[in-house]
Design an enzyme around this catalytic site. Structure first.
Site, short mmCIF file in Angstrom:
data_model
loop_
_atom_site.label_atom_id
_atom_site.label_comp_id
_atom_site.label_asym_id
_atom_site.label_seq_id
_atom_site.Cartn_x
_atom_site.Cartn_y
_atom_site.Cartn_z
N HIS A 146 60.83 30.32 18.55
CA HIS A 146 61.55 31.60 18.62
C HIS A 146 60.57 32.78 18.61
O HIS A 146 60.65 33.68 19.46
CB HIS A 146 62.51 31.70 17.43
CG HIS A 146 63.22 33.02 17.34
ND1 HIS A 146 64.47 33.23 17.88
CD2 HIS A 146 62.86 34.20 16.77
CE1 HIS A 146 64.84 34.48 17.66
NE2 HIS A 146 63.88 35.09 16.98
N GLU A 147 59.66 32.79 17.66
CA GLU A 147 58.76 33.93 17.53
C GLU A 147 57.81 34.06 18.71
O GLU A 147 57.41 35.17 19.08
CB GLU A 147 57.97 33.84 16.22
CG GLU A 147 58.84 33.88 14.96
CD GLU A 147 59.76 35.10 14.88
OE1 GLU A 147 59.38 36.17 15.40
OE2 GLU A 147 60.85 34.97 14.30
N HIS A 167 59.24 36.27 21.21
CA HIS A 167 58.99 37.69 20.95
C HIS A 167 57.58 38.08 21.37
O HIS A 167 57.37 39.15 21.96
CB HIS A 167 59.16 37.99 19.45
CG HIS A 167 60.58 37.97 18.98
ND1 HIS A 167 61.62 38.52 19.70
CD2 HIS A 167 61.14 37.48 17.84
CE1 HIS A 167 62.75 38.38 19.03
NE2 HIS A 167 62.49 37.73 17.90
N HIS A 215 66.33 39.47 21.27
CA HIS A 215 67.32 38.51 20.83
C HIS A 215 68.44 38.31 21.84
O HIS A 215 68.73 39.19 22.65
CB HIS A 215 67.91 38.93 19.48
CG HIS A 215 66.97 38.71 18.35
ND1 HIS A 215 67.02 39.42 17.16
CD2 HIS A 215 65.92 37.85 18.21
CE1 HIS A 215 66.06 39.00 16.36
NE2 HIS A 215 65.38 38.06 16.97
#
Length: 371
Positions: A280-281, A284, A290
């Site tokens: 997930h990170e 980013h 998101h």
């Protein structure tokens, strides 16, 4: 991370090189987590329970902390002294949050809403400078363009790594002294993204010169986004080209986890799959915000004891809009267009039955207190 703070934070990080490393807690599997780390806090639960069912017009001790929570993730703009009044600002924030997370937009702190709030999640905000491309920033269902709108989003200004830089290096904070087993988890997480883009990721021994710097920290670690202990904000990452990737060293990080079906009931309160958070990170770090798609990697929350590491179509379409496709990638080719290009976020936390949801409140009320 909060984009308006980007330049200042990057400058601070460059000077300080982050001075609060943590000796992170790693466990080979869920059952290996000591029982002492899994016991719920009855006092915290009792304090949070009275917020269930709160609605407009009420004044209840603890609502100010809820407002701080919503402010932290971008749902409340003002940052003054928050009161315990359930006012129009809080009602609007709750409705927006409910819309973003596919909940009934009641504007009430009902069971499903609080159950979702207390899930551990990514520390990056859902709304940055009032802009979002999660559900609250999209056309309502039934509009003529709804079927063409994607759920993935980008940071404001759509930052990305330069087109000339396709091999990104990453390094681990030396003070963390991570084992090869733990480092391999991150290697697999980076591979998820390189499989669908032209980007490659190579580990380097030089932390200072690496494009992406990975570190575990505890509490205030000099970037303006302090961690809050177990089961609150799990991690956060900066948009390109900063490359800072921070994880909360006080979480109970599980290596090679599998979803919980049996075993210790209270393990659902504490176990966090490291690879799921890492994938997930990294999204980013590449420029993705998101998503409201619940099975996507870029969905902001991840139930403890669960594992989500496979990129969904929404993740793939979003990152390929920024970087193009890996020539060897043979997956989905459908192109979707986000409703706003200059949207959200960056930072970071991560369903459950009714009973499980209530138990989640225990650990995360402490998080709200610290806001």
């Amino acid at each position: 991370m909060r984009i308006p703070l980007f330049i200042a934070i990057l400058f601070v990080l460059t000077l300080s090189s982050i001075r609060s490393p943590a000796s992170a807690h790693f466990f080979p599997n869920i059952s290996s987590i000591p029982p002492s780390l899994l016991k719920p806090n009855a006092t915290a639960w009792a304090a949070f329970q009275k917020l269930l069912g709160c609605h407009s017009g009420q004044k209840v001790d603890g609502l100010a902390k809820i407002k701080k929570y919503f402010h932290y993730f971008g749902y409340v703009n003002s940052s003054g002294n928050f009161t315990d009044d359930f006012d129009d600002i809080l009602e609007y924030a709750i409705k927006t949050y409910q819309q973003n997370f596919n909940l009934n937009t009641t504007g009430v702190l009902d069971g499903p809403t609080i159950q979702h709030i207390i899930k551990p999640r990514c520390g990056n905000a859902d709304i940055v400078n009032g802009a979002t491309t999660m559900n609250s920033g999209k056309p309502p269902a039934g509009t003529p363009t709804m079927h063409t709108v994607a759920h993935y989003s980008f940071f404001p200004g759509r930052p990305r790594w330069p087109a000339s830089k396709t091999d990104l290096t990453y390094a681990f904070l030396p003070a963390n002294s991570l084992t090869d087993t733990i480092k391999s988890v991150f290697s697999r997480a980076f591979d998820r993204w390189s499989e669908v883009t032209p980007l490659t990721f190579t580990e380097t021994a030089s932390f200072q010169s690496a494009d992406i710097k990975v570190g575990f920290f505890a509490g205030d670690h000099n970037d303006g986004e302090p961690f809050d202990g177990p089961m609150g904000t799990l991690a956060h990452a900066f948009s390109p080209p900063a490359g800072h990737f921070h994880l909360d060293g006080e979480e109970n990080w599980v290596i090679d986890s599998v979803p919980i079906d049996d075993g210790n009931f209270f393990s659902t309160l504490s176990a966090v799959d490291l690879e799921s958070v890492a994938v997930h990170e990294i999204g980013h770090l590449l420029g993705l915000g998101h998503s409201s798609v619940e099975d996507s990697i870029m969905y902001p929350t991840l139930g403890a004891g669960t594992r989500r590491v496979e990129l969904a179509n929404d993740d793939i379409q979003g990152v390929q809009e920024l970087y193009g496709s890996n020539p060897n990638f043979t997956g989905p080719s459908t192109t979707l267009t986000p409703s706003q290009e200059n949207d959200t976020n960056g930072t970071p936390k991560f369903g459950l039955s009714w009973v499980h949801g209530f138990l989640w409140l225990v650990g995360l009320f402490v998080t709200l207190v610290q806001f």
